[in-house]
Scaffold this motif. Structure first.
Motif, short mmCIF file in Angstrom:
data_model
loop_
_atom_site.label_atom_id
_atom_site.label_comp_id
_atom_site.label_asym_id
_atom_site.label_seq_id
_atom_site.Cartn_x
_atom_site.Cartn_y
_atom_site.Cartn_z
N ASN A 154 0.81 -1.23 0.00
CA ASN A 154 0.00 0.00 0.00
C ASN A 154 0.84 1.27 0.00
O ASN A 154 0.49 2.24 -0.65
N ARG A 155 1.96 1.27 0.71
CA ARG A 155 2.79 2.47 0.76
C ARG A 155 3.44 2.74 -0.61
O ARG A 155 3.49 3.88 -1.06
N LEU A 156 3.89 1.67 -1.26
CA LEU A 156 4.49 1.84 -2.59
C LEU A 156 3.43 2.34 -3.58
O LEU A 156 3.70 3.19 -4.43
N ARG A 157 2.21 1.82 -3.46
CA ARG A 157 1.10 2.26 -4.33
C ARG A 157 0.82 3.75 -4.11
O ARG A 157 0.61 4.50 -5.06
N GLU A 158 0.87 4.14 -2.83
CA GLU A 158 0.63 5.55 -2.51
C GLU A 158 1.75 6.42 -3.11
O GLU A 158 1.48 7.46 -3.72
N MET A 159 2.99 5.97 -2.97
CA MET A 159 4.12 6.78 -3.46
C MET A 159 4.08 6.96 -4.97
O MET A 159 4.37 8.05 -5.48
N ILE A 160 3.73 5.91 -5.72
CA ILE A 160 3.71 6.06 -7.19
C ILE A 160 2.57 7.00 -7.59
O ILE A 160 2.72 7.81 -8.51
N ASN A 161 1.47 6.95 -6.85
CA ASN A 161 0.36 7.86 -7.14
C ASN A 161 0.77 9.31 -6.90
O ASN A 161 0.49 10.18 -7.72
N ILE A 162 1.46 9.56 -5.78
CA ILE A 162 1.89 10.93 -5.46
C ILE A 162 2.87 11.44 -6.52
O ILE A 162 2.73 12.53 -7.05
N MET A 163 3.87 10.61 -6.86
CA MET A 163 4.89 11.03 -7.84
C MET A 163 4.21 11.38 -9.18
O MET A 163 4.50 12.41 -9.79
N CYS A 164 3.30 10.51 -9.63
CA CYS A 164 2.65 10.75 -10.93
C CYS A 164 1.77 12.01 -10.88
O CYS A 164 1.78 12.81 -11.81
N GLU A 165 1.05 12.14 -9.80
CA GLU A 165 0.19 13.32 -9.65
C GLU A 165 1.03 14.60 -9.74
O GLU A 165 0.68 15.54 -10.44
N GLU A 166 2.17 14.60 -9.04
CA GLU A 166 3.02 15.79 -9.01
C GLU A 166 3.60 16.15 -10.37
O GLU A 166 3.91 17.30 -10.64
N ARG A 167 3.78 15.14 -11.25
CA ARG A 167 4.34 15.48 -12.57
C ARG A 167 3.28 15.43 -13.67
O ARG A 167 3.61 15.44 -14.86
N GLY A 168 2.01 15.38 -13.28
CA GLY A 168 0.94 15.41 -14.26
C GLY A 168 0.86 14.14 -15.11
O GLY A 168 0.40 14.16 -16.24
N ALA A 169 1.36 13.04 -14.56
CA ALA A 169 1.30 11.75 -15.28
C ALA A 169 0.23 10.88 -14.61
O ALA A 169 -0.40 11.28 -13.64
N LYS A 170 0.05 9.65 -15.14
CA LYS A 170 -0.98 8.79 -14.58
C LYS A 170 -0.34 7.47 -14.12
O LYS A 170 0.48 6.88 -14.84
N ALA A 171 -0.70 7.05 -12.90
CA ALA A 171 -0.19 5.77 -12.39
C ALA A 171 -1.22 4.68 -12.64
O ALA A 171 -2.41 4.87 -12.38
#
Ligand code: AMP
Ligand code: MG
Length: 324
Positions: free
Chosen positions: A257-274
């Motif tokens: 769950n933490r890794l899932r959260e981190m990839i979502n945050i990173m993608c959101e911050e760069r305007g990409a989609k996880a």
């Protein structure tokens, strides 16, 4: 067209059946050692003992007979040699007896393809993190290229090792996750990323040295934060280099769950989609082998009996991706 896929690269004997429209069956049995890691011969024996039952359950879930199967795919590599033999022998037998095509599948590519099938990602940069492999993979000019990877052990293997040192059984990833969720405290550890590559064995040693000095929960949380930040940073660098707008997370560690959260945050911050597949398709399974078989068969691929030997060290970039 119904394709049956058999997975047996490591701990799981999985048999899935897919058609173009539907996932028809997903059955598996997982080898869980009482003590220590995955013993190759014991895991292979477990797969051998469970093979016929998993096959029967898979056919009955799909409401099909072997006669209704149009092709059989198997995990040809990479993986534990003794385990790879089980899916290869079963697939060769079914292919010969029912006179249907045989397709040897690269396990890493199957993780990516089931990821794109179940999430509708189009051309993602993939972070593939499992018990035996950890790679960042991008499709370019007819092949999946490994643009970053672990320089020593896989992320899942590192979690399993640390969990064992903390007194927990295999698989260790969920145990570390449970411990980590009980605290917010982090102690500093080394940050194991070099460009788009990463490494985990030093981090395991460092975490291990903190046992009895720091609470186990804090060790687990610190390990997760450092290791997951490293792979997410490397993934972001790979996406930036390729101007990629999509990230796909797959492999057993993708259940975290933490890794899932981190990839979502990173993608959101760069305007990409996880894109994150449902958990049952992150862990090793037969469906991903069946689906990859279907893709390859439709692109005209087939594995001749003489080329069906196991490939324990088979890298995904050795394969021409004819199905893209
Ligand atoms: P795979 O080889 O793709 O089936 O993945 C197996 C690996 O996934 C093992 O190393 C597990 O410890 C790891 N794993 C499974 N569940 C989790 C989780 N919730 N968090 C982290 N790692 C996990
Ligand atoms: Mg795997």
């Amino acid at each position: 067209m119904n394709v049956l896929g058999i997975e047996s690269t490591a701990h799981t004997l999985g048999i899935g059946i897919v058609s173009e429209e539907e996932i028809l069956a997903n059955q598996k049995q997982m080898f869980s050692p009482e003590k220590g890691g995955i013993h190759p011969r014991k895991a292979a024996e477990f797969h051998y003992q469970n093979a016929m039952n998993v096959l029967k359950n898979s056919l009955s879930e799909a409401d099909l007979e072997l006669d209704d199967i149009d092709a059989v795919a198997f995990s040809q590599g990479p993986g534990i040699p003794q385990c790879l033999d089980i899916s290869a022998v079963m697939a060769r037998k079914i292919s010969g007896k029912y006179e249907i095509p045989l397709i040897g599948i690269n396990h890493c590519l199957a993780h990516i393809s089931i990821g794109t099938r179940t999430t509708n990602a189009e051309n993602p940069t993939t972070l593939y993190v499992s018990g035996g492999n950890s790679q960042i993979i991008q499709y370019r000019n007819g092949r999946y290229r490994i643009v970053g990877e672990t320089l020593d052990i896989a992320l899942g293997n590192a979690l399993d090792k640390l969990a064992r040192k903390l007194g927990h059984p295999h698989p260790g990833g969920p145990e570390i996750e449970n411990l980590a969720e009980q605290t917010k405290e982090i102690v500093e550890m080394s940050y194991p990323v070099k460009g788009m590559d990463f490494s985990f064995s030093g981090l395991v040693t460092e975490a291990q040295r903190k046992i009895n000095k720091v609470d186990n929960e804090v060790i687990a949380n610190s390990f997760q934060e450092h290791a997951y930040s490293a792979v997410i940073e490397a993934l972001e660098r790979a996406m930036s280099q390729e101007n990629s707008q999509e990230a796909l997370l797959t492999g057993g560690v993708a259940m975290n769950n933490r890794l899932r959260e981190m990839i979502n945050i990173m993608c959101e911050e760069r305007g990409a989609k996880a894109f994150i597949p449902p958990k049952e398709y992150c862990m090793d399974n037969g469906v991903m082998i069946a689906h990859q078989g279907l893709l390859e068969l439709k692109s005209g691929k087939e594995t001749k009996l003489k080329n069906s030997d196991k490939r324990p060290n088979w890298r995904p970039d050795e394969i021409e991706a004819t199905w893209i």
